[in-house]
Design an enzyme around this catalytic site. Structure first.
Site, mmCIF file in Angstrom:
data_model
loop_
_atom_site.group_PDB
_atom_site.id
_atom_site.type_symbol
_atom_site.label_atom_id
_atom_site.label_comp_id
_atom_site.label_asym_id
_atom_site.label_seq_id
_atom_site.Cartn_x
_atom_site.Cartn_y
_atom_site.Cartn_z
ATOM 1 N N ASP A 9 0.857 -1.194 0.000
ATOM 2 C CA ASP A 9 0.000 0.000 0.000
ATOM 3 C C ASP A 9 0.885 1.233 0.000
ATOM 4 O O ASP A 9 1.039 1.927 1.012
ATOM 5 C CB ASP A 9 -0.929 -0.029 1.221
ATOM 6 C CG ASP A 9 -1.890 -1.206 1.162
ATOM 7 O OD1 ASP A 9 -2.279 -1.590 0.043
ATOM 8 O OD2 ASP A 9 -2.245 -1.734 2.220
ATOM 9 N N LYS A 30 0.948 -8.146 -1.913
ATOM 10 C CA LYS A 30 -0.432 -7.864 -2.332
ATOM 11 C C LYS A 30 -0.464 -6.550 -3.111
ATOM 12 O O LYS A 30 0.031 -5.529 -2.628
ATOM 13 C CB LYS A 30 -1.350 -7.758 -1.108
ATOM 14 C CG LYS A 30 -2.806 -7.453 -1.493
ATOM 15 C CD LYS A 30 -3.728 -7.581 -0.305
ATOM 16 C CE LYS A 30 -3.899 -6.300 0.458
ATOM 17 N NZ LYS A 30 -4.866 -5.372 -0.146
ATOM 18 N N ASP A 57 -5.384 -8.071 -5.516
ATOM 19 C CA ASP A 57 -6.608 -7.861 -4.727
ATOM 20 C C ASP A 57 -7.467 -6.775 -5.363
ATOM 21 O O ASP A 57 -7.493 -5.635 -4.913
ATOM 22 C CB ASP A 57 -6.201 -7.486 -3.290
ATOM 23 C CG ASP A 57 -7.394 -7.338 -2.366
ATOM 24 O OD1 ASP A 57 -8.457 -7.905 -2.678
ATOM 25 O OD2 ASP A 57 -7.263 -6.658 -1.334
ATOM 26 N N LEU A 58 -8.171 -7.155 -6.434
ATOM 27 C CA LEU A 58 -9.015 -6.176 -7.140
ATOM 28 C C LEU A 58 -10.499 -6.409 -6.863
ATOM 29 O O LEU A 58 -11.352 -5.714 -7.397
ATOM 30 C CB LEU A 58 -8.721 -6.214 -8.647
ATOM 31 C CG LEU A 58 -7.250 -5.909 -9.016
ATOM 32 C CD1 LEU A 58 -7.058 -5.915 -10.537
ATOM 33 C CD2 LEU A 58 -6.792 -4.572 -8.453
ATOM 34 N N LYS A 59 -10.807 -7.391 -6.049
ATOM 35 C CA LYS A 59 -12.182 -7.655 -5.572
ATOM 36 C C LYS A 59 -13.216 -7.565 -6.702
ATOM 37 O O LYS A 59 -14.136 -6.750 -6.670
ATOM 38 C CB LYS A 59 -12.546 -6.677 -4.442
ATOM 39 C CG LYS A 59 -11.651 -6.806 -3.220
ATOM 40 C CD LYS A 59 -12.126 -5.926 -2.077
ATOM 41 C CE LYS A 59 -11.315 -6.112 -0.822
ATOM 42 N NZ LYS A 59 -9.906 -5.651 -0.907
ATOM 43 N N HIS A 61 -16.350 -8.038 -9.012
ATOM 44 C CA HIS A 61 -17.792 -8.255 -8.810
ATOM 45 C C HIS A 61 -18.469 -7.718 -10.066
ATOM 46 O O HIS A 61 -18.736 -6.521 -10.167
ATOM 47 C CB HIS A 61 -18.246 -7.502 -7.546
ATOM 48 C CG HIS A 61 -19.682 -7.724 -7.184
ATOM 49 N ND1 HIS A 61 -20.202 -7.378 -5.971
ATOM 50 C CD2 HIS A 61 -20.719 -8.257 -7.880
ATOM 51 C CE1 HIS A 61 -21.492 -7.678 -5.916
ATOM 52 N NE2 HIS A 61 -21.826 -8.211 -7.068
ATOM 53 N N ASP A 62 -18.724 -8.612 -11.028
ATOM 54 C CA ASP A 62 -19.268 -8.165 -12.318
ATOM 55 C C ASP A 62 -19.996 -9.364 -12.930
ATOM 56 O O ASP A 62 -20.115 -10.412 -12.270
ATOM 57 C CB ASP A 62 -18.103 -7.676 -13.209
ATOM 58 C CG ASP A 62 -18.537 -6.621 -14.223
ATOM 59 O OD1 ASP A 62 -19.634 -6.781 -14.796
ATOM 60 O OD2 ASP A 62 -17.785 -5.661 -14.451
ATOM 61 N N PRO A 64 -20.500 -12.783 -15.011
ATOM 62 C CA PRO A 64 -19.548 -13.903 -15.073
ATOM 63 C C PRO A 64 -18.521 -13.796 -16.193
ATOM 64 O O PRO A 64 -17.332 -14.036 -15.991
ATOM 65 C CB PRO A 64 -20.461 -15.120 -15.259
ATOM 66 C CG PRO A 64 -21.753 -14.716 -14.614
ATOM 67 C CD PRO A 64 -21.900 -13.243 -14.871
ATOM 68 N N THR A 113 -15.004 -5.466 5.935
ATOM 69 C CA THR A 113 -14.865 -5.125 7.360
ATOM 70 C C THR A 113 -15.304 -3.687 7.647
ATOM 71 O O THR A 113 -15.448 -3.306 8.796
ATOM 72 C CB THR A 113 -13.420 -5.341 7.841
ATOM 73 O OG1 THR A 113 -12.547 -4.741 6.891
ATOM 74 C CG2 THR A 113 -13.088 -6.803 7.969
ATOM 75 N N ARG A 176 -1.438 -7.558 13.598
ATOM 76 C CA ARG A 176 -0.606 -6.604 14.347
ATOM 77 C C ARG A 176 0.267 -7.356 15.347
ATOM 78 O O ARG A 176 -0.044 -8.475 15.727
ATOM 79 C CB ARG A 176 -1.505 -5.622 15.128
ATOM 80 C CG ARG A 176 -2.313 -4.682 14.256
ATOM 81 C CD ARG A 176 -1.399 -3.695 13.558
ATOM 82 N NE ARG A 176 -2.117 -2.771 12.690
ATOM 83 C CZ ARG A 176 -2.363 -2.978 11.388
ATOM 84 N NH1 ARG A 176 -1.971 -4.090 10.804
ATOM 85 N NH2 ARG A 176 -2.986 -2.071 10.669
ATOM 86 N N ARG A 206 0.922 -1.826 7.108
ATOM 87 C CA ARG A 206 1.611 -0.742 7.813
ATOM 88 C C ARG A 206 2.641 -1.155 8.862
ATOM 89 O O ARG A 206 3.677 -0.478 8.965
ATOM 90 C CB ARG A 206 0.565 0.215 8.408
ATOM 91 C CG ARG A 206 -0.087 1.063 7.322
ATOM 92 C CD ARG A 206 -1.368 1.690 7.750
ATOM 93 N NE ARG A 206 -2.432 0.682 7.913
ATOM 94 C CZ ARG A 206 -3.674 0.956 8.245
ATOM 95 N NH1 ARG A 206 -4.025 2.211 8.467
ATOM 96 N NH2 ARG A 206 -4.565 -0.003 8.345
#
Ligand code: C5P
Length: 228
Positions: A9, A30, A57-59, A61-62, A64, A113, A176, A206
């Site tokens: 990140d 990632k 990690d592009l998640k 949702h579209d 098929p 989350t 953590r 982080r």
């Protein structure tokens, strides 16, 4: 033993590569939508060329067909793991799993989350939603549609483990050390706790990215993750 995935990140590819030069023990990284949007496929190819396992990690949702096409593109890039949303539905996950073909481990994101029971209930038009039950329900559905496992918070690992077979992957962010400040992560655990609960992959950002010396920070997580 769980794998430790370093979440890149960072603002750009140059910063990410510079960081990786300082963390020689990193085996998994990632890449999320910010870095991917900025740097694109050449950056992922460069990570793969360094011998790293890439979790994209592009998640997705579209529909098929579109998700299957994205998975195929990720597979061609040499990506090892990628995310789809469980709420994309069975047909989408089945198509994605076929496209992954055993080369890419597909994991399903269940309830984000950032949701609490009220905001999730509003999003799906339901009143009372027990989020742990909902995560377990979606995990079962996703695995039976052919994906390799799920992403969930430390609070849900046990519930997910109860409904998925041993071979399922359980990817857990929010990791953590005892001494770390949680930041904006609410549901957190140490690498040891998450591994003992049944996580197979831990996502750490982080605590390593912001460490004065990231190499020993990374080693600490790897040692804890070797407890099982
Ligand atoms: O910096 P930190 O260790 O909190 O980074 C966690 C990483 O995991 C970030 O890339 C974040 O976007 C991701 N993530 C998360 N919680 C989720 C899913 C992904 O923190 N439920």
């Amino acid at each position: 033993m769980a794998e430790v995935i370093l979440a890149l990140d960072l603002p750009g590819g140059t910063e990410a590569m510079r960081l990786l030069d300082r963390v020689p023990d990193a085996r998994w990284v990632k890449v999320g939508s910010i870095l991917m949007t900025r740097e694109g496929a050449p950056f992922v190819r460069a990570l793969v060329a360094r011998g790293l396992q890439v979790f994209l990690d592009l998640k997705w949702h579209d529909i098929p067909n579109t998700v299957a096409g994205a998975v195929t593109a990720a597979r061609e890039l040499g990506v090892s793991m990628a995310t789809v949303h469980a709420l994309g539905g069975r047909t989408m996950m089945e198509a994605a799993a076929v496209a992954a073909g055993g080369d890419v481990s597909l994991v399903a994101v269940t309830v984000l989350t950032s949701h609490d029971p009220a905001s999730y209930g509003r999003a799906v038009g339901r009143r009372e939603v027990n989020l742990i039950d909902e995560v377990a329900r979606q995990a079962k559905e996703a695995f039976s549609a052919g994906v390799a496992g799920v992403v969930c918070s430390p609070a849900e690992v046990m519930a997910v483990r109860q409904v998925l077979p041993e071979a399922a992957l359980v990817v857990v962010p929010g990791i953590r050390r005892e001494t770390d400040v949680p930041g904006d992560q609410v549901r957190i655990a140490t690498a040891r706790e998450a591994t003992l609960a049944g996580a197979t992959h831990l996502v750490v950002g982080r605590p390593v990215l912001q460490a004065t010396d990231p190499a020993p920070a990374m080693r600490g997580f790897l040692e804890e993750a070797a407890c099982r």
